[in-house]
Design a protein around this motif. Structure first.
Motif, PDB file in Angstrom:
ATOM      1  N   SER A 195       0.729  -0.896   0.384  1.00  0.00           N
ATOM      2  CA  SER A 195      -0.145  -0.217   0.112  1.00  0.00           C
ATOM      3  C   SER A 195       1.044   1.777  -0.357  1.00  0.00           C
ATOM      4  CB  SER A 195      -0.675  -0.102   1.434  1.00  0.00           C
ATOM      5  OG  SER A 195      -1.858  -0.828   1.064  1.00  0.00           O
ATOM      6  N   GLY A 196       0.789   2.140  -0.532  1.00  0.00           N
ATOM      7  CA  GLY A 196       0.982   3.292  -0.213  1.00  0.00           C
ATOM      8  C   GLY A 196       1.882   3.986   0.809  1.00  0.00           C
ATOM      9  N   PRO A 197       1.602   4.173   2.077  1.00  0.00           N
ATOM     10  CA  PRO A 197       2.047   4.396   2.868  1.00  0.00           C
ATOM     11  C   PRO A 197       3.082   3.009   3.214  1.00  0.00           C
ATOM     12  CG  PRO A 197      -0.137   4.745   3.534  1.00  0.00           C
ATOM     13  CD  PRO A 197      -0.079   3.982   2.354  1.00  0.00           C
ATOM     14  N   GLU A 198       3.135   2.021   3.497  1.00  0.00           N
ATOM     15  CA  GLU A 198       4.059   0.669   3.827  1.00  0.00           C
ATOM     16  C   GLU A 198       5.620   0.693   2.787  1.00  0.00           C
ATOM     17  OE1 GLU A 198       0.868  -2.996   4.452  1.00  0.00           O
ATOM     18  OE2 GLU A 198       1.736  -2.330   2.262  1.00  0.00           O
ATOM     19  N   LEU A 199       5.143   1.775   1.177  1.00  0.00           N
ATOM     20  CA  LEU A 199       6.354   1.808   0.782  1.00  0.00           C
ATOM     21  C   LEU A 199       8.235   2.271   1.322  1.00  0.00           C
ATOM     22  CD1 LEU A 199       5.282   3.502  -2.251  1.00  0.00           C
ATOM     23  CD2 LEU A 199       6.786   1.472  -2.022  1.00  0.00           C
ATOM     24  N   LEU A 200       7.028   3.138   2.079  1.00  0.00           N
ATOM     25  CA  LEU A 200       7.837   4.275   3.321  1.00  0.00           C
ATOM     26  C   LEU A 200       8.464   3.298   4.323  1.00  0.00           C
ATOM     27  CD1 LEU A 200       6.811   7.294   3.566  1.00  0.00           C
ATOM     28  CD2 LEU A 200       8.055   7.225   2.071  1.00  0.00           C
ATOM     29  N   LEU A 201       8.249   2.122   4.735  1.00  0.00           N
ATOM     30  CA  LEU A 201       8.697   0.775   6.224  1.00  0.00           C
ATOM     31  C   LEU A 201       9.730   0.573   5.433  1.00  0.00           C
ATOM     32  CD1 LEU A 201       5.590  -0.488   7.050  1.00  0.00           C
ATOM     33  CD2 LEU A 201       6.581   0.938   8.437  1.00  0.00           C
ATOM     34  N   PHE A 202       9.877   0.453   4.219  1.00  0.00           N
ATOM     35  CA  PHE A 202      10.673  -0.185   3.409  1.00  0.00           C
ATOM     36  C   PHE A 202      11.940   0.284   2.710  1.00  0.00           C
ATOM     37  CE2 PHE A 202       7.693  -2.813   3.540  1.00  0.00           C
ATOM     38  CZ  PHE A 202       8.034  -4.318   4.191  1.00  0.00           C
ATOM     39  N   ALA A 203      12.539   2.012   3.008  1.00  0.00           N
ATOM     40  CA  ALA A 203      12.730   2.766   1.930  1.00  0.00           C
ATOM     41  C   ALA A 203      13.754   3.383   2.904  1.00  0.00           C
ATOM     42  CB  ALA A 203      12.666   3.044   0.257  1.00  0.00           C
ATOM     43  N   GLU A 204      14.941   4.461   2.121  1.00  0.00           N
ATOM     44  CA  GLU A 204      15.475   5.946   3.494  1.00  0.00           C
ATOM     45  C   GLU A 204      15.020   6.784   2.849  1.00  0.00           C
ATOM     46  OE1 GLU A 204      18.688   5.234   4.963  1.00  0.00           O
ATOM     47  OE2 GLU A 204      18.088   3.307   5.628  1.00  0.00           O
ATOM     48  N   ALA A 211      10.690   6.063  -2.913  1.00  0.00           N
ATOM     49  CA  ALA A 211      10.690   4.943  -2.171  1.00  0.00           C
ATOM     50  C   ALA A 211      10.851   3.199  -2.918  1.00  0.00           C
ATOM     51  CB  ALA A 211      10.251   4.859  -1.672  1.00  0.00           C
ATOM     52  N   VAL A 212       9.998   3.460  -4.521  1.00  0.00           N
ATOM     53  CA  VAL A 212      10.133   3.202  -5.357  1.00  0.00           C
ATOM     54  C   VAL A 212      11.021   2.950  -5.931  1.00  0.00           C
ATOM     55  CG1 VAL A 212       8.559   1.483  -7.242  1.00  0.00           C
ATOM     56  CG2 VAL A 212       7.581   3.577  -5.477  1.00  0.00           C
ATOM     57  N   ASP A 213      11.994   3.774  -6.318  1.00  0.00           N
ATOM     58  CA  ASP A 213      13.180   3.422  -7.199  1.00  0.00           C
ATOM     59  C   ASP A 213      14.204   2.473  -6.240  1.00  0.00           C
ATOM     60  OD1 ASP A 213      12.144   5.560  -9.560  1.00  0.00           O
ATOM     61  OD2 ASP A 213      12.856   7.362  -8.149  1.00  0.00           O
ATOM     62  N   GLU A 214      14.266   2.987  -4.942  1.00  0.00           N
ATOM     63  CA  GLU A 214      15.625   2.843  -3.806  1.00  0.00           C
ATOM     64  C   GLU A 214      15.348   1.040  -3.863  1.00  0.00           C
ATOM     65  OE1 GLU A 214      15.515   3.085   0.138  1.00  0.00           O
ATOM     66  OE2 GLU A 214      15.384   5.285  -0.595  1.00  0.00           O
ATOM     67  N   ILE A 215      13.644   0.354  -4.103  1.00  0.00           N
ATOM     68  CA  ILE A 215      13.226  -0.595  -3.978  1.00  0.00           C
ATOM     69  C   ILE A 215      13.271  -1.236  -5.417  1.00  0.00           C
ATOM     70  CG2 ILE A 215      11.138  -2.191  -3.785  1.00  0.00           C
ATOM     71  CD1 ILE A 215       9.935  -0.410  -2.006  1.00  0.00           C
ATOM     72  N   LEU A 216      13.246  -0.797  -6.827  1.00  0.00           N
ATOM     73  CA  LEU A 216      13.524  -1.579  -7.704  1.00  0.00           C
ATOM     74  C   LEU A 216      15.005  -1.603  -7.726  1.00  0.00           C
ATOM     75  CD1 LEU A 216      11.730   0.826  -9.976  1.00  0.00           C
ATOM     76  CD2 LEU A 216      11.041  -1.591  -9.759  1.00  0.00           C
ATOM     77  N   ALA A 217      16.244  -0.768  -7.405  1.00  0.00           N
ATOM     78  CA  ALA A 217      17.537  -0.653  -6.821  1.00  0.00           C
ATOM     79  C   ALA A 217      17.929  -1.988  -6.452  1.00  0.00           C
ATOM     80  CB  ALA A 217      18.128   0.623  -6.838  1.00  0.00           C
ATOM     81  N   ARG A 218      17.046  -2.544  -5.241  1.00  0.00           N
ATOM     82  CA  ARG A 218      17.690  -3.580  -4.628  1.00  0.00           C
ATOM     83  C   ARG A 218      17.139  -5.075  -5.377  1.00  0.00           C
ATOM     84  NH1 ARG A 218      15.309  -2.705   0.943  1.00  0.00           N
ATOM     85  NH2 ARG A 218      15.759  -5.021   1.964  1.00  0.00           N
TER      86      ARG A 218
END
Ligand code: ATP
Ligand code: MG
Length: 316
Positions: A195-204, A211-218
């Motif tokens: 969900s949108g707000p959950e994204l921020l739990l997984f990125a700096e 946050a999506v950029d960071e997650i794709l880079a992982r």
């Protein structure tokens, strides 16, 4: 066709009929409904005619029977759902707050769900799987984290794919090992469905796009972000695809994200382009909110097609 498997909690849901705060007074309730995020997900996969199964555990009681009967009727392989001779089936009481937020009383960690393990039946089911879906809500104990890790490893070792929906509930976020387990799953999934707000739990990052950029880079192949009535979007190396929500009257939002995710995974596995998989997913999410009960609004392919055609007819 590819076989989809999930592992995690099976519960009955009992809901307050009127919005309000919590459960500290006698209330009118309705239920039991078959539920549990991975169970809703896999039921929707089954209704779409995709081969599928679930690793789980229920009690030897009516709440367990209700779930087993529903899943089997909808085409889910229930051979790896154990029946605990002692512990009762899990339960979740839910009440909507006036602002749309929800209060829960869960009995999951002390229920039959606590005994989920990769026994012979579970290993046999996983050995036949092409895709594993994991819900963050299922990582509620060290034993479940370990069973899930083993299942991910087994599916990946045979060249299968993994999808991950963090499905974070604040009531469960502080379970032992939960945060580390969520991060570990992110590193091993092909498809991430937050969900949108959950994204921020997984990125700096402190905005969702970064946050999506960071997650794709992982190394995650695609990120599908769910935003309720504001729609959803799909991001991968080739860009962004946006899907508005279909206009429906929301009766009960529980289960929308699970049905959405299931439809997306099914059509992604069938090789549809992201825009088409996303449209089916949004239709499944929209239909899910029009029915009271988390699993009651799961759709067949014919229902999704008819819904999408009717929506085109209704468009101005
Ligand atoms: P949950 O809080 O239950 O975990 P979620 O965040 O996983 O929910 P949502 O974003 O609520 O999932 O719903 C998933 C998708 O279902 C949305 O992206 C949207 O396409 C569809 N959907 C959800 N609510 C509505 C609604 N009220 N009207 C139309 N479509 C909806
Ligand atoms: Mg969700």
């Amino acid at each position: 066709m590819k076989k989809v498997v999930t592992i995690g909690e099976i519960v009955v849901e009992v809901m307050a009929t009127e919005p309000g705060l919590g459960f500290r007074e006698p209330l009118a309730l309705v239920g039991p409904f078959p539920s549990g995020a991975p169970a809703i997900f896999i039921d929707q996969v089954g209704r779409l005619g995709q081969p599928c199964g679930m690793v789980g555990r229920v009690g030897a009681d009516d709440f367990g029977r209700l779930n087993l009967d529903r899943l089997a009727a909808d085409g889910v392989d229930v051979s790896a759902i154990g029946v605990d001779p002692v512990a009762a089936t899990g339960s979740a009481f839910v009440r909507y707050r006036p602002d749309g937020d929800r209060d829960f009383v869960f009995n999951i960690r002390q229920s039959a769900n606590a005994g989920i393990a990769l026994d012979d039946a579970a290993r046999a089911l996983i050995a036949g799987a092409d895709h594993l879906h994991v819900m963050g809500s299922s990582l509620f104990s060290p034993a479940l984290v370990s069973a899930t890790d083993d299942a991910v490893a087994a599916v990946k070792a045979k060249g299968g794919t993994v999808s991950f929906d963090p499905n974070v509930r604040r009531e469960l976020l502080d379970a032992p090992g939960m945060r580390a387990a969520l991060a570990g799953l992110l590193d091993r999934c092909d498809l991430f469905l937050p969900s949108g707000p959950e994204l921020l739990l997984f990125a700096e990052a402190d905005d969702e796009e970064a946050a999506v950029d960071e997650i794709l880079a992982r190394g995650v192949r695609a990120v599908v972000v769910k935003r309720g009535a504001a729609g959803a979007d799909h991001r991968d190396a080739s860009g962004i695809v946006r899907q508005p929500a279909f206009a429906v009257e929301e009766v009960d939002p529980t289960g929308a994200g699970d049905c959405f995710g299931a439809a997306f995974v099914v059509f992604w596995l069938r090789g549809l382009p992201p825009a088409e998989a996303l449209r089916y997913a949004a239709a499944a999410g929209a239909r899910a909110v029009t029915r009271r009960g988390p699993m009651e609004g799961a759709s067949t392919l014919a229902e999704l097609d008819a819904f999408i055609v009717a929506d085109r007819g209704a468009a101005p």
